[in-house]
Design an enzyme around this catalytic site. Structure first.
Site, short mmCIF file in Angstrom:
data_model
loop_
_atom_site.label_atom_id
_atom_site.label_comp_id
_atom_site.label_asym_id
_atom_site.label_seq_id
_atom_site.Cartn_x
_atom_site.Cartn_y
_atom_site.Cartn_z
CG HIS A 165 68.97 3.65 -14.96
ND1 HIS A 165 68.42 3.30 -13.75
CD2 HIS A 165 70.27 3.26 -14.92
CE1 HIS A 165 69.35 2.72 -13.01
NE2 HIS A 165 70.47 2.67 -13.69
CG ASP A 182 75.94 1.35 -18.46
OD1 ASP A 182 76.94 1.10 -17.79
OD2 ASP A 182 74.79 1.07 -18.10
#
Length: 493
Positions: free
Chosen positions: A337, A393
């Protein structure tokens, strides 16, 4: 000297900069562990002989930060993220507590207004949001104008933009540029009404985009259901009496909405604020945010995870895939991320939600591949050393797939809940002390220096790279016949 004080205490809260070009020393104040970028404009030097005038050396230093890697553009009270520690808080409350004890709409209230609501205030907020979920009948023509196979994010983005055309009183270009910045009771009332409309109609428009593909008539939002329950109803109801979505799926979707409600100044939120800084209406700002979220590096990431797992195939193929990732031959989606350098705190909550959904829907064949990928990557020094842990995700796409949503609808399921965060930041900016200044970043110009215009007959082909000339398109079929035809005014190629 740049703005600052000479006291020892104040000096300890400052940055001392010596410009070796001139020998001058500058003191820059440190406030909330930040320094004002404009202070560097005071650090000037004479231009060197032969230096490009475009460097603007005599006008002060500029701060270069490609992609906003370490630039704060606003003071905010909304969301706090500590990427090193894996912390996410909405208005100071840990996301883990909210996921267990709250709901999406309650978190929307928290993000927008600053505190958890009392029951009377929440009842008012929820009633207004649900009341404003109904779309104008004319809007059906807009949705019907799209092809049945149009990407739902293209439809949703267009719908948000079109929505503003229905409410002239909400447009600062028509009602005055101080419409949302005055902070008066009248101004706040107009602002809140647009917030109710955008939150309420987000699920309705998303459901309408979904039903276009199914060839089904649009459904009027029901009465008495939750926010996510109403959403599922509008997507799936076929006229049955007493229809109610499955409560486990309804709750799972609500948790996912809550987790996606805000994430500080991500790409789409920054786009909303950049657009909103021109004092455009909130519908246009949200449409811009929706367009930004459409990209595969943002809202399309969970869709990319599913496509990756499908391409990997059975779990036994995982080791070979990871070796290809290390060689830069394949892309690993759903890991790592931009902000989180440890585990994404949302991923643990999503994993628990996934177990509850799979217990109802059955195990997705891709789950075994996902689990093997997770386990192999988490014990591989290559990924551990690079702090590539699963993010939200990685699991959310599996849940959406298990719930029966098509892959290209995944970004819509990201955009709908993120409307709350976008509106919270937009509202905060409209009401910030000192008013709204239009966002206008600087650039470092490295193009050609001043040169004279050359008539077309005298020009030489100076394009050395493919990117410096237009690409020729191969035409076949009807286009080929068209270009071979003769007609008056035909352009010379």
């Amino acid at each position: 000297m740049v703005q600052g004080t000479t006291s020892k205490e104040a000096h300890n809260e400052s940055l001392t900069v010596r410009d070796e070009r001139t020998g001058k020393t500058y003191t820059i104040p440190i406030v909330e562990n930040s320094i004002p970028a404009t202070a560097f404009k005071k650090i000037v030097a004479p231009s060197k002989k032969g230096e490009r005038e475009e460097n603007e050396t005599e006008r002060g230093l500029r701060v270069l930060d490609k992609g906003f890697l370490n630039t704060a553009v606003i003071r905010s009270q909304i969301t706090y993220i500590d990427g090193e520690a894996g912390i996410l808080r909405y208005r100071g409350i840990p996301i883990e507590q909210l996921a267990v004890n709250s709901s999406y709409l309650e978190c929307a209230y928290l993000l927008i207004y600053g505190n958890l609501p009392t029951r009377p205030h929440f009842n008012t907020f929820k009633a207004e949001v649900m009341h404003h979920s109904i779309m104008h009948h004319d809007s059906e023509e807009l949705f019907a104008s799209f092809r049945y196979d149009s990407h739902p994010m293209a439809i949703l983005t267009s719908a948000f933009a079109a929505l503003g055309s229905y409410y002239a009183e909400a447009n600062p270009s028509l009602a005055g540029q101080g419409l949302y910045t005055r902070g008066t009771p009248e101004s706040l009332a107009i602002m809140d009404k647009q917030i109710y409309r955008l939150l309420g109609k987000a699920t309705t428009m998303a459901a309408m985009a979904y039903r276009i593909r199914q060839g089904r008539a649009f459904v009027t939002p029901p009465v008495g259901l939750s926010y996510t329950g109403s959403f599922l109803y509008q997507m799936d109801h076929l006229g049955e009496e007493g229809y109610k979505p499955n409560p486990i799926l309804e709750k799972a979707l609500d948790v996912l909405f809550l987790l996606h409600a805000d994430h500080e100044l991500n790409a789409s939120c920054t786009t909303v604020l950049q657009t909103g800084s021109s004092l455009v209406d909130p519908y246009s700002a949200v449409a811009a945010g929706c367009a930004s979220l459409y990209g595969p590096l943002h809202g399309g990431a969970n869709e990319a995870v599913i496509r990756m797992l499908i391409s990997i195939g059975p779990p036994d193929n995982v080791p070979r895939f990871l070796e290809q990732v290390k060689k830069k031959e394949r892309v690993l989606s759903g890991f790592g991320h931009r902000v989180y350098k440890t585990s994404d705190p949302r991923s643990f909550i999503v994993r628990k939600t996934a177990d509850e959904v799979f217990a109802l829907t059955g195990t997705d064949p891709l789950l075994q591949t996902a689990m093997r990928l997770h386990d192999e990557a988490m014990k591989d020094d290559y990924f551990v050393s690079r702090k590539l842990a699963p993010n939200v995700d990685f699991w959310s796409g599996l849940i959406y797939r298990a719930m029966g949503f098509p892959m290209d609808f995944f970004p819509v399921l990201f955009a709908v809940p993120r409307v709350a965060g976008w509106l919270a930041h937009w509202r905060q900016m409209m009401l910030q002390e000192g008013g709204v200044k239009i966002w206008r970043p600087r650039q470092i110009y490295v193009g050609p220096e001043k040169r004279d215009f050359v008539p077309i007959e005298e020009r030489k082909d100076e394009g050395k790279q493919p990117r410096e000339r237009p690409t020729e398109v191969y035409h076949s079929g009807q286009s080929k016949r068209y270009y071979l035809a003769e007609y008056t005014g035909k352009a010379k190629l």
